[in-house]
Write a protein that holds these residues in place. Sequence first.
Motif, PDB file in Angstrom:
ATOM      1  N   SER A  59      45.381  38.418  27.736  1.00  0.00           N
ATOM      2  CA  SER A  59      44.190  37.957  28.665  1.00  0.00           C
ATOM      3  C   SER A  59      43.375  39.296  28.945  1.00  0.00           C
ATOM      4  O   SER A  59      43.940  40.160  29.084  1.00  0.00           O
ATOM      5  CB  SER A  59      44.966  37.171  29.515  1.00  0.00           C
ATOM      6  OG  SER A  59      45.447  38.031  30.617  1.00  0.00           O
ATOM      7  N   GLY A  60      41.941  39.001  29.241  1.00  0.00           N
ATOM      8  CA  GLY A  60      41.334  40.062  29.846  1.00  0.00           C
ATOM      9  C   GLY A  60      41.580  40.384  31.176  1.00  0.00           C
ATOM     10  O   GLY A  60      41.581  41.767  31.375  1.00  0.00           O
ATOM     11  N   ARG A  61      42.109  39.684  31.968  1.00  0.00           N
ATOM     12  CA  ARG A  61      42.549  40.075  33.264  1.00  0.00           C
ATOM     13  C   ARG A  61      43.841  41.193  33.026  1.00  0.00           C
ATOM     14  O   ARG A  61      43.882  42.051  34.127  1.00  0.00           O
ATOM     15  CB  ARG A  61      43.082  38.726  34.028  1.00  0.00           C
ATOM     16  CG  ARG A  61      43.463  39.166  35.560  1.00  0.00           C
ATOM     17  CD  ARG A  61      44.314  38.023  36.355  1.00  0.00           C
ATOM     18  NE  ARG A  61      44.496  38.645  37.808  1.00  0.00           N
ATOM     19  CZ  ARG A  61      45.025  37.756  38.457  1.00  0.00           C
ATOM     20  NH1 ARG A  61      45.310  36.506  38.156  1.00  0.00           N
ATOM     21  NH2 ARG A  61      45.564  38.244  39.626  1.00  0.00           N
ATOM     22  N   ASP A  85      38.885  36.220  27.704  1.00  0.00           N
ATOM     23  CA  ASP A  85      38.346  36.881  28.751  1.00  0.00           C
ATOM     24  C   ASP A  85      36.928  36.059  28.934  1.00  0.00           C
ATOM     25  O   ASP A  85      36.274  36.082  28.160  1.00  0.00           O
ATOM     26  CB  ASP A  85      38.113  38.131  28.543  1.00  0.00           C
ATOM     27  CG  ASP A  85      37.498  38.967  29.757  1.00  0.00           C
ATOM     28  OD1 ASP A  85      38.168  38.825  30.644  1.00  0.00           O
ATOM     29  OD2 ASP A  85      36.552  39.497  29.668  1.00  0.00           O
ATOM     30  N   HIS A  88      36.579  39.784  32.965  1.00  0.00           N
ATOM     31  CA  HIS A  88      37.251  40.976  33.329  1.00  0.00           C
ATOM     32  C   HIS A  88      37.169  42.153  32.501  1.00  0.00           C
ATOM     33  O   HIS A  88      37.174  43.296  32.980  1.00  0.00           O
ATOM     34  CB  HIS A  88      38.784  40.566  33.404  1.00  0.00           C
ATOM     35  CG  HIS A  88      39.131  39.723  34.338  1.00  0.00           C
ATOM     36  ND1 HIS A  88      39.316  38.273  33.954  1.00  0.00           N
ATOM     37  CD2 HIS A  88      39.566  39.675  35.568  1.00  0.00           C
ATOM     38  CE1 HIS A  88      39.808  37.716  35.251  1.00  0.00           C
ATOM     39  NE2 HIS A  88      39.791  38.426  36.146  1.00  0.00           N
ATOM     40  N   THR A 108      35.874  33.509  24.274  1.00  0.00           N
ATOM     41  CA  THR A 108      35.256  33.218  25.631  1.00  0.00           C
ATOM     42  C   THR A 108      34.324  31.958  25.778  1.00  0.00           C
ATOM     43  O   THR A 108      33.939  31.625  24.860  1.00  0.00           O
ATOM     44  CB  THR A 108      34.308  34.738  25.634  1.00  0.00           C
ATOM     45  OG1 THR A 108      33.902  34.766  27.112  1.00  0.00           O
ATOM     46  CG2 THR A 108      33.117  34.616  24.788  1.00  0.00           C
TER      47      THR A 108
END
Length: 226
Positions: A59-61, A85, A88, A108
């Motif tokens: 995950s981008g986070r 994502d 982030h 995305t």
Amino acid sequence: MNRPITTLFMLMSVDGKISTGATDELDVDKDFPQIAGVSEGLHQYYEIEQTTDLWTLNSGRVQAKIGVNTKDMPNRTPVSFAVIDNTHLNENGIQYFCALSKKFVLITSNAKHPAFNVEDGNVHIIYQKELSLKNALIQLKSEYGCERITIQTGGTLNGLFLREKLFDYVDIVVAPVLIGGKDTSTLIDGKSLFSQSELSKLGVLKLQECVVLENSYLRLRYEVIH
């Protein structure tokens, strides 16, 4: 199967936490090396991680937490990365993954994501108006040749994978620590169940292997049977 075979691979505490606290400043990758009794055996998790699939989904986070938005460009690896994502990752984070990955696929729902501005032949984008993990996995297999993929996302996304029956295997390294805190992310977060009619959404597991590692660590490997 029209999607890749998936394995959830995570490091967690004995009480199921995958972070050391409820803010992005707290993170097991940064904090566990500082804790006596935990740091000594931590290397085993990273050594096992090196033996996982040649595709990994993040995950981008989580990636922003570990600093990819400000890191220098890495050397390329034989691993292909897919990252979910919306907000982030910045352009440096995208370029970081382009440099790191054999193939890099961003998933995305943000039509204005910075990835659309990155001119690199190694960035591939799966754009979805609404996130569909199943469709993203199908596309990863059909368009990018992904046959097996290791899932290493946060608790909320892990919860979506669970409820949509998209886990095939679970591979967990358990660190000898209790963290606690109802707001601290766990292996599986997301929406709770509220009735017995929803019990089919549980993930029932069959133990394949339990390995006692050094320094009081454990490795638990399961097949998801339904």
